[in-house]
Write an enzyme that holds these catalytic residues in place. Structure first.
Site, mmCIF file in Angstrom:
data_model
loop_
_atom_site.group_PDB
_atom_site.id
_atom_site.type_symbol
_atom_site.label_atom_id
_atom_site.label_comp_id
_atom_site.label_asym_id
_atom_site.label_seq_id
_atom_site.Cartn_x
_atom_site.Cartn_y
_atom_site.Cartn_z
ATOM 1 N N ASP A 15 -3.838 -8.750 -6.824
ATOM 2 C CA ASP A 15 -4.117 -10.007 -6.135
ATOM 3 C C ASP A 15 -4.161 -11.175 -7.103
ATOM 4 O OD1 ASP A 15 -4.160 -9.472 -3.395
ATOM 5 O OD2 ASP A 15 -6.067 -8.423 -3.597
ATOM 6 N N GLU A 17 -10.048 -11.400 -9.036
ATOM 7 C CA GLU A 17 -8.725 -11.389 -8.408
ATOM 8 C C GLU A 17 -8.377 -12.712 -7.735
ATOM 9 O OE1 GLU A 17 -8.433 -8.222 -5.527
ATOM 10 O OE2 GLU A 17 -10.419 -8.622 -4.699
ATOM 11 N N CYS A 40 -8.357 -2.748 -12.750
ATOM 12 C CA CYS A 40 -8.074 -1.705 -11.764
ATOM 13 C C CYS A 40 -6.821 -2.013 -10.943
ATOM 14 C CB CYS A 40 -9.266 -1.474 -10.850
ATOM 15 S SG CYS A 40 -9.643 -2.867 -9.805
ATOM 16 N N HIS A 95 0.818 -1.218 0.000
ATOM 17 C CA HIS A 95 0.000 0.000 0.000
ATOM 18 C C HIS A 95 0.850 1.265 0.000
ATOM 19 C CE1 HIS A 95 -3.667 -2.507 0.661
ATOM 20 N NE2 HIS A 95 -4.010 -1.697 -0.309
HETATM 21 C C1 PEP Z 1 -5.951 -5.715 -6.861
HETATM 22 O O1 PEP Z 1 -5.868 -6.685 -6.107
HETATM 23 O O2 PEP Z 1 -5.451 -5.689 -8.007
HETATM 24 C C2 PEP Z 1 -6.634 -4.486 -6.427
HETATM 25 C C3 PEP Z 1 -6.893 -3.513 -7.269
HETATM 26 O O3 PEP Z 1 -6.976 -4.355 -5.124
HETATM 27 P P1 PEP Z 1 -5.974 -4.100 -3.876
HETATM 28 O O4 PEP Z 1 -4.656 -3.660 -4.450
HETATM 29 O O5 PEP Z 1 -6.623 -3.050 -3.038
HETATM 30 O O6 PEP Z 1 -5.939 -5.442 -3.233
HETATM 31 MG MG MG Z 2 -7.127 -6.885 -4.350
#
Ligand code: PEP
Ligand code: MG
Length: 653
Positions: A568, A544, A615, A303
């Site tokens: 993911d 995912e 995304c 993150h």
């Molecule tokens: C992903 O897993 O690609 C995603 C967009 O969600 P996060 O990064 O919040 O797990």
């Molecule tokens: Mg994710």
């Protein structure tokens, strides 16, 4: 003696903020006051003891006071306990600046650090940067206990009291710092309450009296109180142990004549060098002042990396440099696009980095023309290039970058940055503000995607050995309708303000989708019955998990859209932890196995006639955008800083 029994109406009980206020009120009276609840009692003048009583809303409490102003005291305190709003101000789980701070440890050696050309880490957020190093290494405090002779005890107590006064004064200063985030002031008040707590002081002074030096005395008193909090059933109160530890640390640092530095104190343009940085620590810094980030841990989808990209801060994570060398650097040159790091760069490297910085600025200027463009491929297909956001504060930057809506709003940040769950009203307002800001473009809002690796006050996550494979996202939400339904109702209410789409994370089974549909139907009936206006919102799922890929055809019949979470999906398809730099070479979205999974999901979407977006972080990659578009993806969502370049890529397909 005056005694009075009251039913506590303070919203969520006497947690830190109301406890601090209650104690402040009690201290205004000269009499002795005791509060009893659940068969136990505590002095009303000790915030720590009061919190440990664990007084909850609707508990019955007895106030007992003895002394001249006892009647007034009991009456004022009873009124406080009967006022629901007395504890309404939510506190965030983030540590106060003083607590979040890292000790600036002295450099490991005074000789210059060896220059390490060619040192590399994971390229986590693109861009070249060069600047002074700002070391952020919270160090455990190592104490050498001393025995204090009876003659030295008064001097040791005086030393402790001076340190206490200095700690309280510095917390007060931190509180008046400009730019402090909402609720931070309240946290600092709670920390001051802990430092000045009568029981904490008494326990520390008693330990000194028994012949211990002030540093060890404070440490053992603090540890004991922290352990009592850790043993509590309520997760919110358990987390208060962190406050106690942070105050203890500050007291010991004051005794040692040392102090912590925090990211808030970082000089403009610095490159933060650290072992790792929590997203919340980073949130405390003035992000515009950060020149770059180099961490020994973390990877491209941590993150902190996502935040760095959102704010266009170059970052290299998972850097294979030993801590002492990194900490000793006085300047750093880095390239977040290739992962290169040069500590204390010489003239040649310096000139090379400066030329790259100049070149990148030129590229950014040339991409400016793409900001306002609605990109189409050469054969005329319109692709929506949207933004990934985590808070309303990022709207302006996203619009300025040319975001055509929001392809992923991560709602977990609304839940993480606080000590109580946001209620339906607050969530409805937030989602509506987001929808309004981007209307008529869509805003895809993802329901709470949180698990044991990111604790949230009010949700009791047990320890899990594999939190990424655990009770998280929609799995947790379906078992906690008290948390999930207010969010779903808030989303339906916000749908009248714009084009809201609901996105479900971590779907691995069709039944999960059906269960959410049933809850949504319930929420609509509840809103109808209450006469609350609400609107229609498309429902989509994140692709995912490998299970969602294998079941894509079946799931596609149940929903309006897919959004591929490549972060993911890559880690689960490749069985390679997205946070572990050691397996970064396996954690590649361009791996044929991951591309095959995306192709399969895209085919299922096409056959079912629903739209599909991407995304995950790969949505911004110029090398992968043609692959996504060729397979039928019509929406790409990414960090705002990447939007102009992605638009340019689309026009070249
Ligand atoms: C992903 O897993 O690609 C995603 C967009 O969600 P996060 O990064 O919040 O797990
Ligand atoms: Mg994710």
């Amino acid at each position: 003696m005056i005694e009075r029994s009251v039913v506590v109406r303070v919203h969520e009980g006497l947690h830190a903020r109301p406890a601090t206020q209650f104690v402040k009120l009690a201290k205004g009276f000269a009499c002795d006051i005791e509060i009893r609840c659940n068969g136990r009692g505590a002095s009303a003048k000790s915030a720590v003891k009061l919190m440990l009583l664990g007084v909850k809303e609707n508990d019955e409490a007895v106030l007992r006071a003895e002394g001249e102003d006892a009647a007034d005291a009991v009456s004022a305190l009873a009124t406080f306990l009967q006022t629901p709003g007395a504890g309404d101000i939510a506190l965030t789980p983030a540590r106060a600046p003083a607590a979040a701070a890292a000790e600036t440890a002295p450099p490991a050696s005074s000789s210059p650090a060896p220059v390490r050309p060619g040192c590399r880490g994971v390229a986590a957020s693109e861009g070249t940067s060069i600047g002074p190093a700002f070391a952020f290494f919270p160090q455990p405090l190592v104490l050498e206990p001393r025995t204090v002779s009876p003659a030295e005890i008064p001097g040791e107590v005086a030393r402790y009291r001076t340190a206490l006064a200095a700690t309280v004064a510095s917390l007060g200063e931190a509180k008046s710092r400009p730019g402090l985030k909402r609720d931070d002031g309240a946290i600092i008040d709670a920390l001051i309450g802990v430092a000045e707590d009568a029981d904490f002081i008494a326990a520390s002074e008693a330990a000194i009296g028994a012949g211990r030096d002030a540093e060890s005395a404070v440490t053992s008193a603090g540890q004991e109180i922290a352990a009592s909090f850790e043993a509590m059933a309520d997760p919110y109160l358990r987390a208060r142990a962190e406050d106690i530890r942070s105050v203890t640390r500050n007291l010991v640092l004051a005794l040692l004549g040392r102090r912590d530095a925090s990211l808030a104190e970082m000089p403009k343009g610095s490159i933060i060098v650290a072992d790792e940085i929590a997203a919340l620590d980073l949130a405390k810094a003035t992000l515009a002042d950060i020149g770059g980030i180099v961490c020994r841990k973390g990877a491209a989808t941590s993150h902190v990396a996502i935040m760095a990209r959102a704010h266009a801060i170059p970052a290299v994570l998972g850097a294979a440099i030993d801590e002492a060398t990194l900490r000793a650097a006085s300047s750093v040159g880095m390239d977040g696009t290739t992962g290169e790091i040069v500590l204390d760069p010489g003239e040649t490297d310096r000139a090379r980095f400066e030329a790259a910085i100049e070149r990148e600025a030129g590229e950014r200027r040339s991409l400016d023309a793409y900001r306002t463009l609605e990109p189409r491929t050469r054969d005329g297909r319109r692709i929506e290039v949207a933004a990934n956001l985590g808070s309303l504060g990022e709207i302006e930057g996203a619009l300025a970058s040319g975001a055509m809506g929001v392809g992923l709003f991560r709602t977990e940040f609304l839940f993480m940055e606080r000590r109580t769950l946001p209620d339906e009203e607050e969530q409805a307002e937030t989602y509506a503000a987001l929808a309004k800001a981007f209307a008529p473009h869509p805003v895809v809002i993802r329901t709470l995607d949180i698990g044991g690796d990111k604790p949230v006050a009010g949700i009791d996550f047990e320890h899990e050995d594999n939190p990424f494979l655990g009770w998280r996202g929609v799995r947790m939400c379906l078992e906690r309708p008290d948390v999930f339904k207010p969010q779903l109702r808030a989303l339906l209410r916000a749908a009248v303000a714009g084009n809201v789409k609901i996105l479900l994370p971590m779907i691995a089974d069709v039944d999960e989708v059906r269960a959410v549909q049933a809850l949504l139907a319930e929420c609509r009936s509840e809103l109808d019955a209450a006469g609350v206006v609400h609107g229609a919102a498309e429902l989509g799922v994140m692709i995912e998990t490998p299970a969602a890929v294998f079941l894509a055809a079946e799931i596609a019949r149940e929903v309006d859209f897919f959004s591929v979470g490549t972060n993911d999906l890559t880690q689960y398809v490749m069985a390679a932890d997205r946070l572990n730099p050691k397996v970064a070479k396996l954690n590649r979205t361009e791996h044929p196995a991951v591309l095959a999974a995306i192709r399969q999901a895209a085919r299922a979407a096409r056959e079912a006639g629903i739209w599909i977006g991407v995304c995950g972080e790969a949505a911004a990659r110029p090398d992968l955008i043609p692959f996504f578009v060729e397979n039928g993806v019509t929406e790409l969502s990414m960090s705002p800083a990447s939007i102009p370049r992605a638009k340019k890529c689309v026009t070249e397909i």
